[in-house]
Design an enzyme around this catalytic site. Structure first.
Site, short mmCIF file in Angstrom:
data_model
loop_
_atom_site.label_atom_id
_atom_site.label_comp_id
_atom_site.label_asym_id
_atom_site.label_seq_id
_atom_site.Cartn_x
_atom_site.Cartn_y
_atom_site.Cartn_z
N ARG A 138 11.28 -1.80 11.14
CA ARG A 138 10.15 -1.34 11.96
C ARG A 138 9.94 -2.26 13.16
O ARG A 138 10.07 -3.47 13.05
CB ARG A 138 8.88 -1.29 11.11
N ARG A 192 -0.87 -8.64 13.28
CA ARG A 192 -1.36 -7.63 12.32
C ARG A 192 -2.22 -8.30 11.24
O ARG A 192 -3.23 -7.75 10.82
CB ARG A 192 -0.18 -6.89 11.70
N LYS A 228 0.83 -1.22 0.00
CA LYS A 228 0.00 0.00 0.00
C LYS A 228 0.87 1.27 0.00
O LYS A 228 0.64 2.18 -0.78
CB LYS A 228 -0.93 0.02 1.23
N ARG A 242 12.09 -5.70 4.34
CA ARG A 242 11.74 -4.27 4.33
C ARG A 242 12.63 -3.46 5.28
O ARG A 242 12.93 -3.90 6.38
CB ARG A 242 10.28 -4.07 4.74
N ARG A 285 -9.55 1.45 8.47
CA ARG A 285 -9.14 0.10 8.79
C ARG A 285 -10.24 -0.65 9.51
O ARG A 285 -10.09 -1.83 9.83
CB ARG A 285 -7.93 0.17 9.70
P1 AP5 Z 1 4.87 -1.60 1.74
O1 AP5 Z 1 4.54 -0.72 0.57
O2 AP5 Z 1 5.63 -1.04 2.87
O3 AP5 Z 1 3.53 -2.36 2.23
P2 AP5 Z 1 2.31 -1.81 3.11
O4 AP5 Z 1 1.09 -2.48 2.59
O5 AP5 Z 1 2.32 -0.32 3.14
O6 AP5 Z 1 2.72 -2.44 4.49
P3 AP5 Z 1 2.59 -1.89 5.98
O7 AP5 Z 1 3.25 -2.93 6.84
O8 AP5 Z 1 3.12 -0.48 6.09
O9 AP5 Z 1 1.10 -1.90 6.20
P4 AP5 Z 1 0.38 -1.90 7.54
O10 AP5 Z 1 -1.01 -1.65 7.09
O11 AP5 Z 1 0.57 -3.09 8.38
O12 AP5 Z 1 1.13 -0.74 8.38
P5 AP5 Z 1 0.75 0.75 8.72
O13 AP5 Z 1 1.98 1.52 8.74
O14 AP5 Z 1 -0.41 1.23 7.95
O15 AP5 Z 1 5.64 -2.87 1.12
C1 AP5 Z 1 6.17 -3.86 1.97
C2 AP5 Z 1 7.56 -4.28 1.45
O16 AP5 Z 1 7.41 -4.89 0.17
C3 AP5 Z 1 8.53 -3.11 1.22
O17 AP5 Z 1 9.82 -3.56 1.52
C4 AP5 Z 1 8.39 -2.78 -0.26
O18 AP5 Z 1 9.58 -2.20 -0.79
C5 AP5 Z 1 8.12 -4.16 -0.85
N1 AP5 Z 1 7.22 -4.16 -1.99
C6 AP5 Z 1 6.06 -3.45 -2.12
N2 AP5 Z 1 5.46 -3.72 -3.30
C7 AP5 Z 1 6.26 -4.63 -3.93
C8 AP5 Z 1 6.18 -5.31 -5.20
N3 AP5 Z 1 5.16 -5.14 -6.04
N4 AP5 Z 1 7.17 -6.18 -5.52
C9 AP5 Z 1 8.22 -6.39 -4.65
N5 AP5 Z 1 8.37 -5.78 -3.46
C10 AP5 Z 1 7.38 -4.90 -3.09
O19 AP5 Z 1 0.21 0.57 10.24
C11 AP5 Z 1 1.08 0.21 11.29
C12 AP5 Z 1 0.29 0.18 12.59
O20 AP5 Z 1 -0.24 1.49 12.88
C13 AP5 Z 1 -0.93 -0.75 12.62
O21 AP5 Z 1 -0.57 -2.08 12.94
C14 AP5 Z 1 -1.76 -0.09 13.73
O22 AP5 Z 1 -1.25 -0.39 15.00
C15 AP5 Z 1 -1.53 1.40 13.49
N6 AP5 Z 1 -2.53 1.98 12.56
C16 AP5 Z 1 -2.26 2.54 11.34
N7 AP5 Z 1 -3.39 2.97 10.77
C17 AP5 Z 1 -4.39 2.68 11.64
C18 AP5 Z 1 -5.80 2.86 11.60
N8 AP5 Z 1 -6.40 3.42 10.53
N9 AP5 Z 1 -6.52 2.44 12.66
C19 AP5 Z 1 -5.94 1.87 13.74
N10 AP5 Z 1 -4.61 1.66 13.84
C20 AP5 Z 1 -3.84 2.06 12.79
#
Ligand code: AP5
Length: 204
Positions: free
Chosen positions: A154, A165, A13, A121, A85
């Site tokens: 992270r 997660r 994402k 990552r 979410r």
């Molecule tokens: P990446 O693009 O980083 O993936 P992502 O889907 O963004 O993964 P996240 O782990 O950031 O998502 P998340 O939803 O768990 O975390 P968030 O920060 O929102 O890609 C992953 C890896 O793959 C990278 O190394 C990238 O380079 C590689 N890659 C990507 N695409 C590729 C491709 N096509 N081919 C090859 N490699 C590729 O949330 C973290 C925490 O915050 C949550 O657990 C929660 O505690 C809190 N939080 C955040 N938002 C909320 C909310 N709305 N409500 C409640 N709690 C929340």
């Protein structure tokens, strides 16, 4: 355009939201990044959110809703990544927006691909840009191409936290697929970054 990117942790994402925001010239809002900044700055929101995030659990809805609403500067065009979410977050967004969300993109990425990607990552400690030791290494080792800050593993990318997660995604976030069923497009997230981007642009 007003776009939401949905998908399990590590689906890509953040990677695609950044690319889309550049291509479409809209702002990318990522609640995970906003929360990590709040933690780094030791704000009251950051201090209250940290235990939830470190354990892989969701931060309470109202905390995240307030944080995002304070951050959005232009409601007419954006890419949202990591929000909503839960269905209550989706409902709060619908109420807050003067014009509705136009498209929801689901990045459908299999669990084995995600586990491999997250193990490789590294994330910028300054701007939260995602890198990957295999598929997207930085130009200079350990250093963000965008802001020059150091890259870190992270806190929530440990295998046991990733499992929590993924469970939270299945239980709390997947109901949004039904909530947005009229405007959602499913994209194969296991393809290359460029192929995924092209598929999203086609869907838009
Ligand atoms: P990446 O693009 O980083 O993936 P992502 O889907 O963004 O993964 P996240 O782990 O950031 O998502 P998340 O939803 O768990 O975390 P968030 O920060 O929102 O890609 C992953 C890896 O793959 C990278 O190394 C990238 O380079 C590689 N890659 C990507 N695409 C590729 C491709 N096509 N081919 C090859 N490699 C590729 O949330 C973290 C925490 O915050 C949550 O657990 C929660 O505690 C809190 N939080 C955040 N938002 C909320 C909310 N709305 N409500 C409640 N709690 C929340």
């Amino acid at each position: 355009m007003r776009i939401i990117l949905l998908g399990p942790p590590g689906a890509g994402k953040g990677t695609q939201a950044q690319r889309l925001a550049n291509t479409l010239n809209v702002v990318h809002y990522a609640t995970g990044n906003l929360l990590r900044t709040a933690i780094a700055n030791k704000t009251p929101v950051g201090l209250s959110a940290q235990p939830y995030m470190d354990g892989g659990n969701l931060v309470p809805d109202q905390v995240v809703i307030d944080l995002l609403m304070e951050s959005i500067v232009d409601f007419s065009g954006f890419v949202l990544d990591g929000f909503p979410r839960t269905v209550p977050q989706g409902e709060a967004l619908s109420i807050a927006l003067p014009k509705p969300v136009q498209k929801v993109i689901l990045l459908d990425t299999p669990e084995e691909v995600i586990v491999e990607r997250l193990s490789q990552r590294r994330t910028c400690s300054g701007c939260s840009a995602p890198y990957n030791l295999t598929t997207k290494p930085p130009k200079i080792q350990h250093t963000c191409d965008i802001c020059g800050c150091s890259l870190v593993l992270r806190n929530d990318d440990k295998p046991e936290t990733i499992k929590v997660r993924q469970q939270r995604y299945r239980e709390d976030t997947e109901p949004l697929l039904n909530y947005y069923q009229r405007i959602i497009s499913k994209i194969d997230g296991s393809k290359s970054m460029l192929e995924v981007e092209q598929a999203i642009m086609k869907a838009l």
